[in-house]
Structure formats: structure tokens, C-alpha cells
Scaffold this active site. Sequence first.
Site, PDB file in Angstrom:
ATOM      1  N   CYS A 198      -0.049   3.069  -6.831  1.00 28.21           N
ATOM      2  CA  CYS A 198      -1.145   2.681  -5.776  1.00 28.21           C
ATOM      3  C   CYS A 198      -1.313   1.334  -5.641  1.00 28.21           C
ATOM      4  CB  CYS A 198      -2.441   3.127  -6.146  1.00 28.21           C
ATOM      5  SG  CYS A 198      -3.886   2.765  -5.068  1.00 28.21           S
ATOM      6  N   CYS A 224      -4.622  -0.057  -5.993  1.00 25.70           N
ATOM      7  CA  CYS A 224      -5.226  -0.428  -7.387  1.00 25.70           C
ATOM      8  C   CYS A 224      -4.505  -1.716  -8.134  1.00 25.70           C
ATOM      9  CB  CYS A 224      -4.736   1.125  -8.097  1.00 25.70           C
ATOM     10  SG  CYS A 224      -5.440   2.451  -7.539  1.00 25.70           S
TER      11      CYS A 224
END
Length: 80
Positions: free
Chosen positions: A43, A46
Site C-alpha cells: 500500500c 501506508c
Amino acid sequence: MARYEEVSVYGYEEFMQAVEQHSGKTIFAYFSGSKDAEGKSWCPDCVQAEPVVREGLKHVGEGCVFIYCQVGEKPYLKNW
């Protein structure tokens, strides 16, 4: 030395167990796409957010708990 305890979990069940085990403490939770063998999350948001979150943890009170929860792989989450 960290002023907080860090707990790493994978998925909802482990997250809820960690929350229960640390009942009564201030808990900070971070949910991230799961990491690969090299320690990198799939991600991109993230990956960008984690250093900012960790910087913020320098300011938490003593005795707090930081739960780092990996939520799963991209193909699994893509089907939600």
C-alpha cells in the site's frame, strides 16, 4: 528507549485480542497493508504514512500501547 509498548498483529482477530489484553491502557492503532519479505507494504499510502505515525509516537505518554495491524494482501482486500 520507547515510552510505549509496540504490538504487531495480523488481521481482525489478533487485533481484537491485543486490544483486550491491553484493556485500560491508551491504545494507538495503525492499520497497514501487509508487508512482503523485504518489509515493504504493498500500500503506497501506508508506506508514506508510517514514518509520520512513528514520528508522532515520540510524543505519546508513558505506558501507552501501539498496535501495528497488517490487514492483508492486496488481492484479498481488492475483493471487498
